[in-house]
Design a protein around this motif. Structure first.
Motif, PDB file in Angstrom:
ATOM      1  N   ALA A   1       3.488 -17.049  -8.573  1.00 53.47           N
ATOM      2  CA  ALA A   1       2.615 -17.741  -7.614  1.00 53.47           C
ATOM      3  C   ALA A   1       3.299 -19.021  -7.141  1.00 53.47           C
ATOM      4  O   ALA A   1       4.442 -18.969  -6.698  1.00 53.47           O
ATOM      5  N   VAL A   2       2.638 -20.175  -7.275  1.00 57.08           N
ATOM      6  CA  VAL A   2       3.235 -21.420  -6.780  1.00 57.08           C
ATOM      7  C   VAL A   2       3.905 -22.236  -7.881  1.00 57.08           C
ATOM      8  O   VAL A   2       4.212 -23.409  -7.696  1.00 57.08           O
ATOM      9  N   GLY A   3       4.140 -21.602  -9.049  1.00 49.25           N
ATOM     10  CA  GLY A   3       5.154 -22.112  -9.954  1.00 49.25           C
ATOM     11  C   GLY A   3       4.781 -22.973 -11.138  1.00 49.25           C
ATOM     12  O   GLY A   3       5.657 -23.366 -11.905  1.00 49.25           O
ATOM     13  N   ARG A   4       3.503 -23.268 -11.363  1.00 50.76           N
ATOM     14  CA  ARG A   4       3.179 -24.236 -12.423  1.00 50.76           C
ATOM     15  C   ARG A   4       3.662 -23.778 -13.797  1.00 50.76           C
ATOM     16  O   ARG A   4       4.197 -24.580 -14.580  1.00 50.76           O
ATOM     17  N   SER A   5       3.464 -22.509 -14.133  1.00 50.74           N
ATOM     18  CA  SER A   5       3.924 -22.030 -15.442  1.00 50.74           C
ATOM     19  C   SER A   5       5.435 -22.183 -15.587  1.00 50.74           C
ATOM     20  O   SER A   5       5.938 -22.538 -16.658  1.00 50.74           O
ATOM     21  N   CYS A   6       6.168 -21.937 -14.508  1.00 51.39           N
ATOM     22  CA  CYS A   6       7.627 -22.076 -14.551  1.00 51.39           C
ATOM     23  C   CYS A   6       8.030 -23.517 -14.848  1.00 51.39           C
ATOM     24  O   CYS A   6       8.935 -23.780 -15.653  1.00 51.39           O
ATOM     25  N   PHE A   7       7.355 -24.465 -14.206  1.00 51.86           N
ATOM     26  CA  PHE A   7       7.674 -25.870 -14.438  1.00 51.86           C
ATOM     27  C   PHE A   7       7.419 -26.250 -15.901  1.00 51.86           C
ATOM     28  O   PHE A   7       8.202 -26.996 -16.496  1.00 51.86           O
ATOM     29  N   GLU A   8       6.349 -25.723 -16.468  1.00 51.08           N
ATOM     30  CA  GLU A   8       6.062 -25.993 -17.881  1.00 51.08           C
ATOM     31  C   GLU A   8       7.106 -25.333 -18.790  1.00 51.08           C
ATOM     32  O   GLU A   8       7.545 -25.927 -19.776  1.00 51.08           O
ATOM     33  N   LEU A   9       7.496 -24.117 -18.459  1.00 58.78           N
ATOM     34  CA  LEU A   9       8.469 -23.398 -19.281  1.00 58.78           C
ATOM     35  C   LEU A   9       9.850 -24.053 -19.247  1.00 58.78           C
ATOM     36  O   LEU A   9      10.634 -23.907 -20.194  1.00 58.78           O
ATOM     37  N   SER A  10      10.143 -24.778 -18.175  1.00 57.81           N
ATOM     38  CA  SER A  10      11.458 -25.435 -18.085  1.00 57.81           C
ATOM     39  C   SER A  10      11.640 -26.501 -19.168  1.00 57.81           C
ATOM     40  O   SER A  10      12.762 -26.907 -19.472  1.00 57.81           O
ATOM     41  N   LYS A  11      10.535 -26.955 -19.747  1.00 52.07           N
ATOM     42  CA  LYS A  11      10.615 -27.926 -20.844  1.00 52.07           C
ATOM     43  C   LYS A  11      11.035 -27.267 -22.157  1.00 52.07           C
ATOM     44  O   LYS A  11      11.405 -27.954 -23.105  1.00 52.07           O
ATOM     45  N   LEU A  12      10.938 -25.925 -22.191  1.00 52.75           N
ATOM     46  CA  LEU A  12      11.177 -25.176 -23.424  1.00 52.75           C
ATOM     47  C   LEU A  12      12.412 -24.287 -23.362  1.00 52.75           C
ATOM     48  O   LEU A  12      12.982 -23.947 -24.398  1.00 52.75           O
ATOM     49  N   PHE A  13      12.817 -23.881 -22.146  1.00 45.22           N
ATOM     50  CA  PHE A  13      13.903 -22.914 -21.978  1.00 45.22           C
ATOM     51  C   PHE A  13      15.061 -23.530 -21.214  1.00 45.22           C
ATOM     52  O   PHE A  13      14.891 -24.463 -20.432  1.00 45.22           O
ATOM     53  N   ASP A  14      16.239 -22.958 -21.439  1.00 47.11           N
ATOM     54  CA  ASP A  14      17.438 -23.460 -20.775  1.00 47.11           C
ATOM     55  C   ASP A  14      17.572 -22.946 -19.345  1.00 47.11           C
ATOM     56  O   ASP A  14      18.245 -23.561 -18.520  1.00 47.11           O
TER      57      ASP A  14
ATOM     58  N   LYS B   1       9.875 -23.923  -4.055  1.00 43.17           N
ATOM     59  CA  LYS B   1      11.154 -24.567  -3.743  1.00 43.17           C
ATOM     60  C   LYS B   1      10.947 -25.976  -3.193  1.00 43.17           C
ATOM     61  O   LYS B   1      11.737 -26.888  -3.481  1.00 43.17           O
ATOM     62  N   LYS B   2       9.876 -26.147  -2.405  1.00 44.80           N
ATOM     63  CA  LYS B   2       9.594 -27.479  -1.858  1.00 44.80           C
ATOM     64  C   LYS B   2       9.260 -28.462  -2.979  1.00 44.80           C
ATOM     65  O   LYS B   2       9.737 -29.605  -2.979  1.00 44.80           O
ATOM     66  N   ILE B   3       8.437 -28.027  -3.926  1.00 43.76           N
ATOM     67  CA  ILE B   3       8.104 -28.894  -5.069  1.00 43.76           C
ATOM     68  C   ILE B   3       9.363 -29.206  -5.866  1.00 43.76           C
ATOM     69  O   ILE B   3       9.578 -30.346  -6.305  1.00 43.76           O
ATOM     70  N   LEU B   4      10.203 -28.209  -6.046  1.00 41.39           N
ATOM     71  CA  LEU B   4      11.436 -28.380  -6.814  1.00 41.39           C
ATOM     72  C   LEU B   4      12.366 -29.387  -6.129  1.00 41.39           C
ATOM     73  O   LEU B   4      12.993 -30.224  -6.795  1.00 41.39           O
ATOM     74  N   THR B   5      12.436 -29.327  -4.819  1.00 41.92           N
ATOM     75  CA  THR B   5      13.336 -30.207  -4.063  1.00 41.92           C
ATOM     76  C   THR B   5      12.760 -31.602  -3.867  1.00 41.92           C
ATOM     77  O   THR B   5      13.426 -32.612  -4.128  1.00 41.92           O
ATOM     78  N   ASP B   6      11.495 -31.656  -3.418  1.00 44.84           N
ATOM     79  CA  ASP B   6      10.890 -32.948  -3.058  1.00 44.84           C
ATOM     80  C   ASP B   6      10.209 -33.630  -4.242  1.00 44.84           C
ATOM     81  O   ASP B   6       9.922 -34.831  -4.184  1.00 44.84           O
ATOM     82  N   LYS B   7       9.914 -32.834  -5.273  1.00 39.90           N
ATOM     83  CA  LYS B   7       9.180 -33.340  -6.451  1.00 39.90           C
ATOM     84  C   LYS B   7       7.806 -33.893  -6.083  1.00 39.90           C
ATOM     85  O   LYS B   7       7.196 -34.652  -6.855  1.00 39.90           O
ATOM     86  N   TYR B   8       7.323 -33.498  -4.932  1.00 39.32           N
ATOM     87  CA  TYR B   8       6.020 -33.973  -4.447  1.00 39.32           C
ATOM     88  C   TYR B   8       5.552 -33.013  -3.357  1.00 39.32           C
ATOM     89  O   TYR B   8       6.358 -32.503  -2.577  1.00 39.32           O
ATOM     90  N   ILE B   9       4.232 -32.753  -3.315  1.00 36.94           N
ATOM     91  CA  ILE B   9       3.693 -31.903  -2.258  1.00 36.94           C
ATOM     92  C   ILE B   9       2.248 -32.286  -1.986  1.00 36.94           C
ATOM     93  O   ILE B   9       1.530 -32.735  -2.894  1.00 36.94           O
ATOM     94  N   GLU B  10       1.837 -32.166  -0.729  1.00 37.11           N
ATOM     95  CA  GLU B  10       0.461 -32.396  -0.324  1.00 37.11           C
ATOM     96  C   GLU B  10      -0.170 -31.077   0.085  1.00 37.11           C
ATOM     97  O   GLU B  10       0.504 -30.205   0.635  1.00 37.11           O
ATOM     98  N   TYR B  11      -1.469 -30.947  -0.169  1.00 35.32           N
ATOM     99  CA  TYR B  11      -2.169 -29.713   0.199  1.00 35.32           C
ATOM    100  C   TYR B  11      -3.644 -30.020   0.389  1.00 35.32           C
ATOM    101  O   TYR B  11      -4.098 -31.143   0.127  1.00 35.32           O
ATOM    102  N   GLU B  12      -4.401 -29.052   0.881  1.00 37.18           N
ATOM    103  CA  GLU B  12      -5.825 -29.221   1.139  1.00 37.18           C
ATOM    104  C   GLU B  12      -6.616 -28.095   0.489  1.00 37.18           C
ATOM    105  O   GLU B  12      -6.126 -26.968   0.410  1.00 37.18           O
TER     106      GLU B  12
END
Length: 304
Positions: free
Chosen positions: A115-128, A144-155
């Motif tokens: 989906a939009v990646g939250r689980s992946c971001f959490e897993l990056s703290k545990l996996f190489d 990819k936008k969150i990964l690059t900009d480290k910030y995103i806006e939405y509604e």
């Protein structure tokens, strides 16, 4: 609905110009016809048996007939939020062979249907290394936008055309250099993905056209003694999966009822051991006052 020729009769042409009166009358008739069509469509929805049965349950069933799972821990609705993060924490807490191996090695995780990646971001703290794959181009673009900009806006919708403006700042503990995202089909994954210590599939199996094709592929994606974590509400539907491809939610010719967990066990047991099973609710807000509340079955499988 008036005949098409009657519409034409309403339109008078004077010196090459469309009569205003004829135009207004034509517009009203078309609008009236369209409204009737919408009302008929809405009326048809309430005549469907599945919806009727839901309202019968809503009105007449007892509590223990409505709630079929033990939800004591989740009586507080706030415990049902943050499902993508909570699934990642389950991976940490119930997959000991990954994190306590005698021989340390680079740990790889694959999130299919990320989906939009939250689980992946959490897993990056545990996996190489963490790879997130989703069928939606739009979802992956946002990852990819969150990964690059480290910030995103939405509604998000509050009511009608009223929206709530929100933003997300990427957790500084997320290891962005360990993450990658790509568009892919869970039933036709690329051949060169390699093997993983963890494959996470959240709410995926009952949304695939060929779930068995995906489940069979897991045998080559997971390292020996490593894990698959699946969550699914088993919401089978022909709009996602042809009925002949369902692995649960049906009655066999001999009268035996087959549930989704039965199908998972039949598909996985030759190569995996079921080492943990639990339930985890998730909450998706649609409007200020309307939510999707779904109870997912979590199964954790260890490769033999």
């Amino acid at each position: 609905m008036p005949h098409h020729s009657s519409y034409i009769a309403l339109v008078s042409i004077t010196s090459g110009a469309l009569s205003i009166a004829g135009y207004i009358l034509l517009k009203r008739l078309l609008c009236k016809s369209k409204c009737k069509g919408k009302k008929a469509e809405q009326s048809k929805i309430y005549e469907e048996k599945a919806l009727l049965d839901q309202y019968m349950l809503f009105n007449y069933a007892e509590e223990d007939q409505i709630i079929l799972s033990n939800l004591d821990h989740y009586a507080n609705i706030y415990n049902c939020a943050l499902f993508p993060r909570n699934v990642a924490l389950l991976c940490r807490d119930h997959c000991p062979e990954i994190f306590f191996a005698e021989q340390p090695h680079p740990r790889r995780a694959l999130d299919i249907g990320c989906a939009v990646g939250r689980s992946c971001f959490e897993l990056s703290k545990l996996f190489d290394e963490v790879i997130g794959i989703d069928y939606s181009v739009n979802f992956i673009d946002h990852c990819k936008k969150i990964l690059t900009d480290k910030y995103i806006e939405y509604e998000c919708t509050l009511e009608g055309d009223l929206n709530q403006k929100l933003s997300y700042q990427l957790d500084p503990e997320v290891k962005v250099d360990r993450l990658s995202f790509e568009v892919g089909d869970a039933c036709n994954l690329r051949d060169d993905l390699g093997e993983f210590d963890l494959v996470l599939a959240s709410n995926l199996v009952c949304r695939l056209t060929e779930p068995m094709k995906f489940l069979n592929r897991l045998k080559t994606l997971v390292k020996t003694r490593k894990y698959v974590v699946m969550s699914t509400p088993f919401t089978w539907g022909t709009q996602y999966t042809p009925k002949e491809n369902w692995i649960g939610g049906f009655v066999e010719e001999n009268g035996r009822e087959v549930n989704g967990i039965d199908g998972l066990k039949a598909a996985m047991s030759d190569s995996f051991d079921l080492c943990h099973q639990t339930e985890l609710p998730m909450l998706i807000r649609e409007t200020r006052r309307k939510f999707q509340y779904t109870i997912c079955l979590i199964t954790i499988w260890q490769k033999k």
